[in-house]
Design a protein around this motif. Structure first.
Motif, PDB file in Angstrom:
ATOM      1  N   TYR A   1       0.755  -1.325  -0.075  1.00 13.21           N
ATOM      2  CA  TYR A   1      -0.048   0.028  -0.001  1.00 13.21           C
ATOM      3  C   TYR A   1       0.730   1.317  -0.037  1.00 13.21           C
ATOM      4  CZ  TYR A   1      -3.949  -3.213   1.064  1.00 13.21           C
ATOM      5  OH  TYR A   1      -4.711  -4.058   1.187  1.00 13.21           O
ATOM      6  N   GLN A   2       2.140   1.040  -0.295  1.00 16.60           N
ATOM      7  CA  GLN A   2       3.101   2.182  -0.092  1.00 16.60           C
ATOM      8  C   GLN A   2       3.010   3.337   1.002  1.00 16.60           C
ATOM      9  OE1 GLN A   2       3.179   3.816  -4.195  1.00 16.60           O
ATOM     10  NE2 GLN A   2       3.030   1.902  -4.869  1.00 16.60           N
ATOM     11  N   ALA A   3       3.026   2.645   2.279  1.00 19.67           N
ATOM     12  CA  ALA A   3       2.632   3.547   3.380  1.00 19.67           C
ATOM     13  C   ALA A   3       3.554   4.592   3.943  1.00 19.67           C
ATOM     14  CB  ALA A   3       2.144   2.601   4.386  1.00 19.67           C
ATOM     15  N   VAL A   4       4.612   4.657   3.362  1.00 23.11           N
ATOM     16  CA  VAL A   4       5.952   5.352   4.021  1.00 23.11           C
ATOM     17  C   VAL A   4       5.408   6.572   3.573  1.00 23.11           C
ATOM     18  CG1 VAL A   4       8.190   6.238   3.701  1.00 23.11           C
ATOM     19  CG2 VAL A   4       7.728   3.552   3.786  1.00 23.11           C
ATOM     20  N   PRO A   5       4.838   7.336   2.674  1.00 21.60           N
ATOM     21  CA  PRO A   5       4.611   8.824   2.644  1.00 21.60           C
ATOM     22  C   PRO A   5       3.628   9.004   3.583  1.00 21.60           C
ATOM     23  CG  PRO A   5       4.715   7.934   0.479  1.00 21.60           C
ATOM     24  CD  PRO A   5       4.871   6.577   1.526  1.00 21.60           C
ATOM     25  N   VAL A   6       2.560   8.176   3.920  1.00 19.16           N
ATOM     26  CA  VAL A   6       1.500   8.539   4.870  1.00 19.16           C
ATOM     27  C   VAL A   6       2.080   8.617   6.257  1.00 19.16           C
ATOM     28  CG1 VAL A   6      -0.701   7.562   5.927  1.00 19.16           C
ATOM     29  CG2 VAL A   6      -0.200   7.082   3.423  1.00 19.16           C
ATOM     30  N   ILE A   7       2.908   7.786   6.682  1.00 23.92           N
ATOM     31  CA  ILE A   7       3.717   7.711   7.798  1.00 23.92           C
ATOM     32  C   ILE A   7       4.425   9.018   7.953  1.00 23.92           C
ATOM     33  CG2 ILE A   7       5.196   6.678   9.613  1.00 23.92           C
ATOM     34  CD1 ILE A   7       2.525   5.233   8.924  1.00 23.92           C
TER      35      ILE A   7
ATOM     36  N   ASP B   1       7.835   4.242  16.173  1.00 26.84           N
ATOM     37  CA  ASP B   1       7.603   2.805  16.293  1.00 26.84           C
ATOM     38  C   ASP B   1       7.080   1.956  15.106  1.00 26.84           C
ATOM     39  OD1 ASP B   1       8.585   3.147  18.852  1.00 26.84           O
ATOM     40  OD2 ASP B   1       6.685   3.129  19.967  1.00 26.84           O
ATOM     41  N   SER B   2       6.200   2.727  14.345  1.00 27.77           N
ATOM     42  CA  SER B   2       5.773   1.717  13.231  1.00 27.77           C
ATOM     43  C   SER B   2       6.741   1.633  12.176  1.00 27.77           C
ATOM     44  CB  SER B   2       4.342   2.647  12.542  1.00 27.77           C
ATOM     45  OG  SER B   2       4.959   3.984  12.256  1.00 27.77           O
ATOM     46  N   LEU B   3       7.676   2.771  12.067  1.00 28.49           N
ATOM     47  CA  LEU B   3       8.681   2.606  11.131  1.00 28.49           C
ATOM     48  C   LEU B   3       9.707   1.481  11.432  1.00 28.49           C
ATOM     49  CD1 LEU B   3       9.329   6.459  10.101  1.00 28.49           C
ATOM     50  CD2 LEU B   3       8.252   4.591   8.725  1.00 28.49           C
TER      51      LEU B   3
ATOM     52  N   LYS C   1      15.668   5.876  18.286  1.00 27.21           N
ATOM     53  CA  LYS C   1      14.927   5.098  17.549  1.00 27.21           C
ATOM     54  C   LYS C   1      15.409   5.409  15.964  1.00 27.21           C
ATOM     55  CE  LYS C   1      11.290   4.001  20.819  1.00 27.21           C
ATOM     56  NZ  LYS C   1       9.856   4.201  21.022  1.00 27.21           N
ATOM     57  N   LEU C   2      15.505   6.868  15.934  1.00 24.33           N
ATOM     58  CA  LEU C   2      15.642   7.491  14.503  1.00 24.33           C
ATOM     59  C   LEU C   2      17.227   6.957  13.921  1.00 24.33           C
ATOM     60  CD1 LEU C   2      14.517   9.166  12.302  1.00 24.33           C
ATOM     61  CD2 LEU C   2      15.625  11.248  13.297  1.00 24.33           C
ATOM     62  N   SER C   3      17.929   7.052  14.915  1.00 23.64           N
ATOM     63  CA  SER C   3      19.419   6.438  14.537  1.00 23.64           C
ATOM     64  C   SER C   3      19.333   5.161  14.180  1.00 23.64           C
ATOM     65  CB  SER C   3      20.226   6.545  15.856  1.00 23.64           C
ATOM     66  OG  SER C   3      20.068   5.646  16.869  1.00 23.64           O
TER      67      SER C   3
END
Length: 266
Positions: free
Chosen positions: A133-139, A156-158, A200-202
Motif C-alpha cells: 500500500y506504499q505506506a511510507v509517505p502516509v507515515i 515505532d511503526s517505522l 529510534k531514529l538513529s
C-alpha cells in the motif's frame, strides 16, 4: 549582397485573424463556465472536509440495515455495524488504518490508528501490506515535531519495519528518497529532541547508511553533519545512541568504526 526583410501585405490580416481566434477561445472558455462554479480553494476545502468525514466513518464503522417495522423481520433487519478500522480481516483493517492516518486530524483517533498499525506490523503479512500500500509517505506526514504526542508511535511503526525479515530491504529502498531524508533532517533540527526518539531514529538511519547510494541524501540534507554534532555532544553513558551514530558515520566514510560499534550496532 544586402539582406532584406520583406513583410507581406497580408501579414496584418493574419495577425488580426490570430487575435480574433484568441478572443473566440477566451469567449468559449467563459461561456463554458457554469454560474455556480466554485473557486479552487473552496473545492479543496470541501474535498478535505469530505475526506475527513470519510476517515471518521471508517474509524467508527458504518451502521447498515433495512428499516422494517414488522415484528417478524425485526431481528433480521436489526442494524449492524460495518467494521473497517476494527475489522478482523487484516487487509481491510490495514487499509482502513492508513485511510484514517491520511484523512483524520483528531489526535485520539490517530493515536489508536498508530497503535493498531504497530500491532499489525509485528506480523509478516502486515509488513507486506505496508509495502504493497506504499505506506511510507502516509507515515512521514506525521513524523514531525508538531505531532509531538504521536511522534513516538510514528517512529515505532517505522521501527517495526526494520526488524529482520523479507520486507526489510524493500522498506529501506522505499525510504531511500528525498522525502524521507528531508523529513528526518527537519526532525533532527528540533532543539532538545527527546533521547528515545533520537535513539529510534538513529536505528533507521544506521540501516539506511548501509545503502551506498544513500550517501548523497545524507549529504544533500546535511544529516551527516548533524549526526557528527550529536555524536560530539552525546554523553558516553548513552552507549546505544553512540554506537549507532558511530556505525552510521563509519558507513558514510566519515569516521573510524571501533569493534564495539561494528559488533553491537542495530
Amino acid at each position: 549582397m544586402e539582406d532584406f526583410i520583406v513583410i507581406s501585405d497580408d501579414s496584418g490580416s493574419e495577425s488580426s485573424e490570430g487575435t480574433r481566434s484568441g478572443r473566440a477561445r477566451r469567449l468559449r472558455r467563459a461561456l463554458s463556465r457554469t454560474p455556480g462554479a466554485l473557486p479552487r480553494r473552496t473545492v479543496h476545502s470541501t474535498m478535505t472536509s469530505t475526506l475527513r468525514r470519510l476517515g471518521e466513518d471508517i474509524f467508527k464503522g458504518v451502521v447498515k440495515g433495512i428499516q422494517d417495522n414488522s415484528l417478524e423481520h425485526s431481528m433480521e433487519n436489526k442494524p449492524k455495524t460495518a467494521a473497517f478500522f476494527r475489522s478482523s480481516n487484516l487487509p481491510l483493517r490495514f487499509l482502513s488504518t492508513l485511510i484514517v492516518l491520511k484523512t483524520v486530524t483528531q489526535a485520539d483517533y490517530l493515536a489508536q490508528a498508530f497503535d493498531s498499525l504497530c500491532l499489525d506490523l509485528k506480523t509478516d503479512e502486515g509488513k507486506i501490506l505496508f509495502l504493497e500500500y506504499q505506506a511510507v509517505p502516509v507515515i512521514l506526514n506525521h513524523l514531525r515535531i508538531s505531532s509531538k504526542g504521536l511522534l513516538s508511535n510514528v517512529i515505532d511503526s517505522l521501527l517495526q519495519m526494520t526488524v529482520e525479515s523479507k520486507s526489510l530491504q524493500p522498506f529501506l529502498e522505499a525510504c531511500s528518497n528525498t522525502l524521507f531524508f528531508r523529513t528526518c533532517s527537519v526532525l533532527l533540527r528540533t532543539p532538545k529532541l527527546d533521547l528515545q526518539i533520537l535513539e529510534k531514529l538513529s536505528i533507521i538511519l544506521q540501516k539506511l547508511s548501509k545503502i551506498k547510494s544513500n550517501k548523497k541524501f545524507f549529504e544533500l540534507f546535511t544529516i551527516h553533519l548533524m549526526l557528527q554534532e550529536i555524536q560530539r555532544t552525546t554523553h558516553p553513558e548513552h552507549a546505544f545512541l553512540c554506537i549507532n551514530l558511530n556505525s552510521t558515520l563509519f558507513n558514510l566514510g566519515l569516521t573510524k568504526c571501533n569493534s564495539l560499534a561494528s559488533n553491537s550496532s542495530h
